[in-house]
Design a protein around this motif. Structure first.
Motif, short mmCIF file in Angstrom:
data_model
loop_
_atom_site.label_atom_id
_atom_site.label_comp_id
_atom_site.label_asym_id
_atom_site.label_seq_id
_atom_site.Cartn_x
_atom_site.Cartn_y
_atom_site.Cartn_z
N LEU A 137 0.82 -1.20 0.00
CA LEU A 137 0.00 0.00 0.00
C LEU A 137 0.86 1.25 0.00
N GLY A 138 0.29 2.31 -0.54
CA GLY A 138 0.89 3.61 -0.38
C GLY A 138 0.16 4.37 0.72
N ASP A 139 0.86 5.25 1.43
CA ASP A 139 0.19 6.10 2.42
C ASP A 139 -0.89 6.91 1.72
N GLU A 140 -2.10 6.89 2.27
CA GLU A 140 -3.18 7.59 1.58
C GLU A 140 -4.31 7.90 2.55
N VAL A 141 -4.88 9.08 2.40
CA VAL A 141 -6.16 9.39 3.01
C VAL A 141 -7.18 9.33 1.88
N SER A 142 -7.97 8.27 1.88
CA SER A 142 -8.87 7.98 0.77
C SER A 142 -10.23 8.63 1.01
N GLU A 151 -20.30 10.43 2.17
CA GLU A 151 -18.86 10.62 2.03
C GLU A 151 -18.09 9.86 3.10
N GLN A 152 -17.04 9.18 2.66
CA GLN A 152 -16.22 8.38 3.56
C GLN A 152 -14.76 8.84 3.47
N ILE A 153 -14.09 8.80 4.60
CA ILE A 153 -12.66 9.12 4.65
C ILE A 153 -11.97 7.97 5.38
N GLN A 154 -11.02 7.34 4.72
CA GLN A 154 -10.28 6.23 5.33
C GLN A 154 -8.79 6.45 5.12
N LYS A 155 -8.03 6.26 6.18
CA LYS A 155 -6.59 6.40 6.11
C LYS A 155 -5.94 5.03 6.09
N VAL A 156 -5.04 4.82 5.14
CA VAL A 156 -4.25 3.59 5.13
C VAL A 156 -2.78 3.97 5.22
N THR A 157 -2.03 3.15 5.94
CA THR A 157 -0.61 3.41 6.18
C THR A 157 0.22 2.30 5.56
N ALA A 158 1.16 2.70 4.73
CA ALA A 158 2.05 1.73 4.09
C ALA A 158 2.72 0.85 5.13
N GLU A 159 2.87 -0.40 4.83
CA GLU A 159 3.48 -1.44 5.66
C GLU A 159 2.54 -1.89 6.77
#
Length: 290
Positions: A137-142, A151-159
């Motif tokens: 994954l790449g760091d992202e606030v989706s 509307e949805q906001i989800q944060k994913v963190t690389a590793e």
């Protein structure tokens, strides 16, 4: 408004017979597709033989038929799609968007989710040890729009959040297979339980990594048992009684907030489905589980 390009699907895992919670999801996905004059498909996610029941697939398909939920194309079985999943993994590995990981759960827990062997960097190779393949994954606030929840906001963190796409046992993982098949089948809209909501941002990145546009999502509340647990095979949810499909469908409509008239219980299965499509109100679906 008609959308003849709409393609939806219902994708159960054959770990047991269909239960009421699954019927609610199947019905919602079916009616959404038919409201848009679209197509509705069924896919059996039979990728984990350790958890699957030999009779479950037949039971699930029989229940769907009894309830009038007939797919517009032949049923797809993920167990017959291993080559497609392996090709996707090879593509992701070649692009540097996936990596081999021999870390144990204990090791990852001890390092707060970080890989002590720097698996993502390719600094360590598994050798003869069992390994999983993870998506990088790449760091992202989706930011994305859910058709029910808004509307949805989800944060994913690389590793830390990198999902497994091939398990150490050699089984292809849900996170990969669902994306590969949705792309291949041209799925434009996914109706599924809100228990899968948190996976959406991760799946969006996998879609893009495989050169595809993510579908639209509509997450409906999961059905709870008397203990407040998700109604599931794991929590011993009883199988649907296929001898009373009309009653089951009306109960499912009530769970979806559609307020079917009392007399609808005496209609034919097809009559109930026709009423459902004609009177469907997406905005009436509850926002929370109950």
């Amino acid at each position: 408004m008609a959308d003849h390009s709409y393609r939806g699907r219902f994708a159960p895992s054959p770990t047991g017979p269909l239960h009421f919670g699954s019927l609610v999801t199947a019905l919602a996905s079916y009616v959404e597709a038919k409201c848009h004059q679209g197509q509705w498909l069924v896919r059996i996610e039979d990728l984990d033989p350790l958890r699957e029941s030999p009779q479950a697939t037949e039971q699930i398909l029989h229940s769907l038929t009894c309830h009038g939920l007939i797919p517009d194309e032949p049923v797809r079985f993920q167990s017959r799609r291993h080559d497609a999943y392996q090709n996707a993994i090879t593509t992701l590995l070649d692009k540097g968007l996936a990596y081999r990981c021999a870390c144990s759960r204990k090791q990852l827990q001890q390092h707060q989710g970080r890989h002590p062997e720097r698996c993502r960097d390719g600094k360590s190779q598994p050798g003869d040890r069992p390994f999983a393949v993870r998506f990088a994954l790449g760091d992202e606030v989706s930011h994305w729009h859910d058709e029910l929840l808004g509307e949805q906001i989800q944060k994913v963190t690389a590793e830390l959040d990198d999902p497994v796409i091939l398990r150490k046992e050699g089984f292809y993982a849900y996170q990969l297979a669902v994306v590969v098949d949705d792309i291949d089948q041209g799925i434009t809209d996914v109706v599924r339980g809100s228990d899968l909501l948190e996976m959406t941002a991760q799946q969006q990145q996998i879609y893009r990594a495989l050169g595809a546009t993510p579908p639209r999502w509509l997450h409906i509340p999961v059905i709870l048992n008397a203990r407040g647990q998700k109604l599931s095979k794991q929590n011993h949810a009883p199988a649907l009684d296929d001898r009373q499909p009309a009653s089951n469908l009306v109960r499912a409509l009530e769970a979806l907030g559609q307020q079917p008239p009392t007399g609808l219980r005496h209609a034919t299965v097809q009559g109930i489905l026709d009423w459902s499509v004609e009177h469907w109100r997406r905005q009436a679906i509850p926002l929370t589980s109950r």
